[in-house]
Every structure is written in structure tokens, then in C-alpha cells.
Design a protein around this motif. Structure first.
Motif, PDB file in Angstrom:
ATOM      1  N   MET A   1       0.831  -1.206   0.006  1.00  6.44           N
ATOM      2  CA  MET A   1       0.017  -0.055  -0.221  1.00  6.44           C
ATOM      3  C   MET A   1       0.962   1.280  -0.118  1.00  6.44           C
ATOM      4  O   MET A   1       1.800   1.337   0.876  1.00  6.44           O
ATOM      5  N   THR A   2       0.652   2.153  -0.912  1.00 10.22           N
ATOM      6  CA  THR A   2       1.449   3.474  -0.967  1.00 10.22           C
ATOM      7  C   THR A   2       1.011   4.379   0.119  1.00 10.22           C
ATOM      8  O   THR A   2      -0.068   4.093   0.583  1.00 10.22           O
ATOM      9  N   PRO A   3       1.961   5.345   0.594  1.00 17.06           N
ATOM     10  CA  PRO A   3       1.546   6.373   1.766  1.00 17.06           C
ATOM     11  C   PRO A   3       0.263   6.932   1.386  1.00 17.06           C
ATOM     12  O   PRO A   3      -0.613   7.129   2.149  1.00 17.06           O
ATOM     13  N   ALA A   4      -0.025   7.375   0.141  1.00 20.96           N
ATOM     14  CA  ALA A   4      -1.162   8.205  -0.379  1.00 20.96           C
ATOM     15  C   ALA A   4      -2.504   7.012  -0.108  1.00 20.96           C
ATOM     16  O   ALA A   4      -3.458   7.575   0.484  1.00 20.96           O
ATOM     17  N   GLU A   5      -2.499   5.801  -0.554  1.00 23.67           N
ATOM     18  CA  GLU A   5      -3.366   4.973  -0.285  1.00 23.67           C
ATOM     19  C   GLU A   5      -3.468   4.624   1.205  1.00 23.67           C
ATOM     20  O   GLU A   5      -4.815   4.582   1.737  1.00 23.67           O
ATOM     21  N   ARG A   6      -2.716   4.424   2.053  1.00 22.73           N
ATOM     22  CA  ARG A   6      -2.816   4.221   3.371  1.00 22.73           C
ATOM     23  C   ARG A   6      -3.362   5.750   4.173  1.00 22.73           C
ATOM     24  O   ARG A   6      -4.214   5.509   5.061  1.00 22.73           O
ATOM     25  N   ASP A   7      -3.121   6.855   3.570  1.00 26.51           N
ATOM     26  CA  ASP A   7      -3.824   8.232   4.094  1.00 26.51           C
ATOM     27  C   ASP A   7      -5.120   8.066   3.740  1.00 26.51           C
ATOM     28  O   ASP A   7      -6.104   8.560   4.574  1.00 26.51           O
ATOM     29  N   MET A   8      -5.468   7.731   2.508  1.00 25.08           N
ATOM     30  CA  MET A   8      -7.103   7.574   2.146  1.00 25.08           C
ATOM     31  C   MET A   8      -7.595   6.685   3.026  1.00 25.08           C
ATOM     32  O   MET A   8      -8.895   7.005   3.278  1.00 25.08           O
ATOM     33  N   GLU A   9      -6.955   5.394   3.205  1.00 26.49           N
ATOM     34  CA  GLU A   9      -7.800   4.339   4.103  1.00 26.49           C
ATOM     35  C   GLU A   9      -8.039   5.013   5.434  1.00 26.49           C
ATOM     36  O   GLU A   9      -9.312   4.814   5.673  1.00 26.49           O
ATOM     37  N   ARG A  10      -7.261   5.874   6.238  1.00 25.73           N
ATOM     38  CA  ARG A  10      -7.202   6.111   7.293  1.00 25.73           C
ATOM     39  C   ARG A  10      -8.284   7.355   7.446  1.00 25.73           C
ATOM     40  O   ARG A  10      -9.154   7.162   8.343  1.00 25.73           O
ATOM     41  N   ALA A  11      -8.477   8.218   6.457  1.00 24.87           N
ATOM     42  CA  ALA A  11      -9.329   9.284   6.425  1.00 24.87           C
ATOM     43  C   ALA A  11     -10.565   8.583   6.214  1.00 24.87           C
ATOM     44  O   ALA A  11     -11.746   9.002   6.932  1.00 24.87           O
ATOM     45  N   THR A  12     -10.730   7.425   5.365  1.00 24.34           N
ATOM     46  CA  THR A  12     -11.918   6.745   5.242  1.00 24.34           C
ATOM     47  C   THR A  12     -12.532   6.254   6.531  1.00 24.34           C
ATOM     48  O   THR A  12     -13.846   6.500   6.835  1.00 24.34           O
ATOM     49  N   ARG A  13     -11.638   5.614   7.028  1.00 29.07           N
ATOM     50  CA  ARG A  13     -12.069   4.995   8.514  1.00 29.07           C
ATOM     51  C   ARG A  13     -12.595   6.123   9.570  1.00 29.07           C
ATOM     52  O   ARG A  13     -13.514   5.950  10.191  1.00 29.07           O
ATOM     53  N   MET A  14     -12.099   7.293   9.394  1.00 25.22           N
ATOM     54  CA  MET A  14     -12.259   8.392  10.381  1.00 25.22           C
ATOM     55  C   MET A  14     -13.604   8.772  10.112  1.00 25.22           C
ATOM     56  O   MET A  14     -14.385   9.057  11.090  1.00 25.22           O
ATOM     57  N   LEU A  15     -14.026   9.066   8.907  1.00 19.69           N
ATOM     58  CA  LEU A  15     -15.153   9.461   8.223  1.00 19.69           C
ATOM     59  C   LEU A  15     -16.429   8.265   8.691  1.00 19.69           C
ATOM     60  O   LEU A  15     -17.416   8.817   9.078  1.00 19.69           O
ATOM     61  N   ALA A  16     -15.982   7.220   8.286  1.00 18.78           N
ATOM     62  CA  ALA A  16     -16.965   5.843   8.361  1.00 18.78           C
ATOM     63  C   ALA A  16     -17.471   5.868   9.925  1.00 18.78           C
ATOM     64  O   ALA A  16     -18.455   5.694   9.945  1.00 18.78           O
ATOM     65  N   ARG A  17     -16.598   5.986  10.832  1.00 23.32           N
ATOM     66  CA  ARG A  17     -16.935   5.925  12.129  1.00 23.32           C
ATOM     67  C   ARG A  17     -17.512   7.189  13.007  1.00 23.32           C
ATOM     68  O   ARG A  17     -17.990   7.161  13.857  1.00 23.32           O
ATOM     69  N   ALA A  18     -17.348   8.201  12.377  1.00 21.10           N
ATOM     70  CA  ALA A  18     -17.745   9.779  12.817  1.00 21.10           C
ATOM     71  C   ALA A  18     -19.095   9.813  13.294  1.00 21.10           C
ATOM     72  O   ALA A  18     -20.047   9.233  12.320  1.00 21.10           O
ATOM     73  N   LYS A  19     -19.431  10.477  14.194  1.00 17.69           N
ATOM     74  CA  LYS A  19     -20.637  10.930  14.486  1.00 17.69           C
ATOM     75  C   LYS A  19     -21.242  12.361  14.225  1.00 17.69           C
ATOM     76  O   LYS A  19     -22.218  12.660  13.825  1.00 17.69           O
ATOM     77  N   HIS A  20     -20.035  13.218  14.313  1.00 14.43           N
ATOM     78  CA  HIS A  20     -20.367  14.478  13.933  1.00 14.43           C
ATOM     79  C   HIS A  20     -19.053  15.024  13.136  1.00 14.43           C
ATOM     80  O   HIS A  20     -17.987  15.065  13.797  1.00 14.43           O
ATOM     81  N   VAL A  21     -19.214  15.358  11.958  1.00 17.90           N
ATOM     82  CA  VAL A  21     -18.091  15.549  11.131  1.00 17.90           C
ATOM     83  C   VAL A  21     -18.209  17.060  10.909  1.00 17.90           C
ATOM     84  O   VAL A  21     -19.436  17.725  10.690  1.00 17.90           O
ATOM     85  N   VAL A  22     -17.037  17.986  11.205  1.00 21.22           N
ATOM     86  CA  VAL A  22     -16.918  19.376  10.800  1.00 21.22           C
ATOM     87  C   VAL A  22     -16.010  19.529   9.595  1.00 21.22           C
ATOM     88  O   VAL A  22     -15.044  18.798   9.581  1.00 21.22           O
ATOM     89  N   VAL A  23     -16.453  20.092   8.555  1.00 18.01           N
ATOM     90  CA  VAL A  23     -15.625  20.528   7.452  1.00 18.01           C
ATOM     91  C   VAL A  23     -15.263  21.866   7.247  1.00 18.01           C
ATOM     92  O   VAL A  23     -16.215  22.780   7.441  1.00 18.01           O
ATOM     93  N   LEU A  24     -14.249  22.406   7.114  1.00 22.11           N
ATOM     94  CA  LEU A  24     -13.768  23.899   6.795  1.00 22.11           C
ATOM     95  C   LEU A  24     -13.147  23.766   5.170  1.00 22.11           C
ATOM     96  O   LEU A  24     -12.415  22.873   4.908  1.00 22.11           O
ATOM     97  N   THR A  25     -13.740  24.700   4.694  1.00 19.95           N
ATOM     98  CA  THR A  25     -13.427  24.841   3.210  1.00 19.95           C
ATOM     99  C   THR A  25     -12.817  26.328   3.110  1.00 19.95           C
ATOM    100  O   THR A  25     -13.337  27.362   3.482  1.00 19.95           O
ATOM    101  N   GLY A  26     -11.935  26.436   2.178  1.00 16.51           N
ATOM    102  CA  GLY A  26     -11.247  27.778   1.562  1.00 16.51           C
ATOM    103  C   GLY A  26     -11.353  27.739   0.106  1.00 16.51           C
ATOM    104  O   GLY A  26     -11.942  26.747  -0.693  1.00 16.51           O
ATOM    105  N   ALA A  27     -10.603  28.708  -0.585  1.00 16.55           N
ATOM    106  CA  ALA A  27     -10.862  28.967  -2.043  1.00 16.55           C
ATOM    107  C   ALA A  27     -10.676  27.825  -2.861  1.00 16.55           C
ATOM    108  O   ALA A  27     -11.009  27.598  -3.916  1.00 16.55           O
ATOM    109  N   GLY A  28      -9.676  26.747  -2.371  1.00 17.46           N
ATOM    110  CA  GLY A  28      -9.313  25.783  -2.918  1.00 17.46           C
ATOM    111  C   GLY A  28     -10.427  24.704  -3.481  1.00 17.46           C
ATOM    112  O   GLY A  28     -10.263  24.088  -4.702  1.00 17.46           O
TER     113      GLY A  28
END
Ligand code: APR
Length: 255
Positions: A1-28
Motif C-alpha cells: 500500500m502506498t503512503p497515499a493509499e494508507r492516508d486515504m484508508e485512514r481518512a475513510t475510517r475516520m469518516l465512516a466511524r464519525a458521529k459529527h463531522v465538521v468540514v472547513l473549506t477555503g478557496a481551493g
């Protein structure tokens, strides 16, 4: 698994388990809708101007014609733009969370209203919005039609000069948006920052508040930022690519 795939896996798990997600967005997140980030706007007609000096009450007092021309130019650009896959993926994440009894709070530094047009429901605009203008004599607000003002500086029916309902450098951020951010950051268990250089406070400090509440933290940005090291996971990708993949992996939803 590449570091990028590992990061995506970790982020997916965090989102999948979350009860309250807060997202901050900017111009990007709006870059893929063709809206230049704040500092990229200064081309063509505006190449000799510095945004940081135009986006101030002092500039408006000194030369309301130039300031309102610049903001009307940007306003029309925002109205002509369309939400992109990043915006619609955040709607899918919000709806996926609500379906399973969770909560979603969107805090945006953007003034283009593309999150609203994409269908996001719980949006708080930290820097106001460019599509609404305010009479400086009465404080009344209005949403001008999608055509250029006929005169500059534009005046309201009440006779006062009109200015965009954005937060200029040196002005207070709207208290309701700040309160909503503070409440959400105290109770979230997953915080994701998307498309911001993390150069401007208080938004740049939100990751620390979320982490202090025990929340997992994710950054989505093709570039490293001064805050990257303060996130649990930093996904080096465009919002339009990473967010639809996260939405699909964590909530099984298309965008
Ligand atoms: N997907 C995700 N991020 C992107 C993309 C993309 N496709 N394209 C660019 N970016 C990132 C850039 O790498 C940069 O880090 O978006 C960020 C844009 O940074 P800024 O232009 O500084 O915009 P922002 O962070 O929203 O600025 C914050 O400062 O300029 C003032 O009031 C203005 O609200 C603005 C605030």
C-alpha cells in the motif's frame, strides 16, 4: 500500500466511524469551478491592484468605485460558476451522516455560495458572501440580479452606497458563524480542512480546537500548508478527486 493509499484508508475510517463531522473549506474547493483563489484574481484589469488593499473598509472609503467594480467583477464570476465534484461530495457526506443519525457542520471561508447551490444544508459563512450587498446607509441587504451594476459605486433605493456583504480585512467575523464553529468544534469527532492555505485565523486554528476535543483531523490540499503537520492525515490531492472517493468509500454514495 502506498503512503497515499494508507492516508486515504485512514481518512475513510475516520469518516465512516464519525458521529459529527465538521468540514472547513477555503478557496481551493472552488478552484475546480473556475473561481480563482483570492490572490489569483489579480490578472487582466486587476493586475496592478493588491487584493489585500482592495478588500478593506479604508479602500472602500477612499475609492468606492474601484472597490465596487472589482467586487462586482468577482460577484458575476461566482454567479457564472457551477459547483464541482468536491462540493457535491460534501453534500453526499452530509446526507450519508444524517441518514445514519450523525451530524455535519460546514464552515466556509468562501463567499461564492457554491456550497448552498450544491445542496449543502448546514453551512456557516465565516467571511460573508459576495452575492449579497448591503446599503451602508441603512444596513439593509439585497441580492442584486446576475447582471453588472449600472453605475459605480452602486447605490441602494435608500440612497446609500452599496458594498458587498463580505468580511473585509480588519472587520469582525459574523458572531453567529463564529458561535456555530465554536460549538461544532467542541463536539465533533472528525474534522476535515479542504482547500485552504491555513494562513488566516481564526479558521487556521480550527484544527487545534478539533484535536483538543479528541477529534481526528484530515487535510485535503494538493499542496503542503503551514498547518499540514498538525493534522492526523494530510491527503495531497485536489478536492474534486479526493472528496468523491472519500464519500464513496465512507458512505457508499456517488456524488
Ligand atoms: N483542491 C483543494 N485545494 C486546492 C485546490 C484544489 N483543486 N487548488 C488549490 N488548492 C489550495 C491551494 O493549495 C491553497 O492552499 O487551496 C488553497 C487556497 O489558499 P488561499 O488562496 O489562501 O485561500 P484561502 O485559504 O481560502 O484564504 C483564506 O484569506 O484571502 C483571504 O479572506 C480570504 O477567505 C480567504 C482567506
Amino acid at each position: 500500500m502506498t503512503p497515499a493509499e494508507r492516508d486515504m484508508e485512514r481518512a475513510t475510517r475516520m469518516l465512516a466511524r464519525a458521529k459529527h463531522v465538521v468540514v472547513l473549506t477555503g478557496a481551493g474547493i472552488s478552484a475546480e469551478s473556475g473561481i480563482r483563489t483570492f490572490r489569483d484574481t489579480m490578472r487582466g484589469l486587476w493586475k496592478d491592484f493588491d487584493p489585500a488593499t482592495l478588500a478593506t473598509p479604508e479602500a472602500f472609503a477612499r475609492d468606492p468605485e474601484v472597490v465596487t467594480r472589482w467586487y462586482d467583477h468577482r460577484r458575476l464570476g461566482c454567479l457564472a460558476a457551477e459547483p464541482n465534484a468536491g462540493h457535491t461530495a460534501l453534500v453526499a457526506i452530509e446526507r450519508g451522516l444524517i441518514r445514519r443519525g450523525g451530524r455535519f457542520t460546514l464552515l466556509t471561508q468562501n463567499v461564492d455560495r457554491l456550497h448552498h447551490r450544491a445542496g449543502s444544508a448546514n453551512v456557516h459563512e465565516l467571511h460573508g458572501t459576495i452575492v449579497v450587498w448591503r446599503c451602508t446607509a441603512t444596513g439593509n441587504e439585497l441580492e442584486p440580479p446576475p447582471s453588472p451594476f449600472r453605475e459605480f459605486p452602486p447605490r441602494s433605493a435608500w440612497g446609500g452606497l452599496l458594498r458587498p456583504a463580505v468580511v473585509w480585512f480588519g472587520e469582525m467575523l459574523p458572531i453567529p458563524a463564529l458561535d456555530a464553529a465554536a460549538r461544532a468544534l467542541r463536539t465533533c469527532d472528525c474534522f476535515m480542512s479542504v482547500g485552504t492555505s491555513s494562513a488566516v485565523y481564526p479558521a487556521a486554528g480550527f484544527v487545534d480546537l478539533a484535536a483538543a476535543s479528541g477529534s481526528g483531523t484530515i487535510e485535503v490540499n494538493p499542496q503542503e500548508t503551514p498547518a499540514s503537520g498538525r493534522f492526523d492525515v494530510s491527503i495531497r490531492a485536489r478536492a474534486g478527486a479526493a472528496l468523491p472517493e472519500l464519500a464513496a468509500r465512507a458512505f457508499g454514495t456517488g456524488t
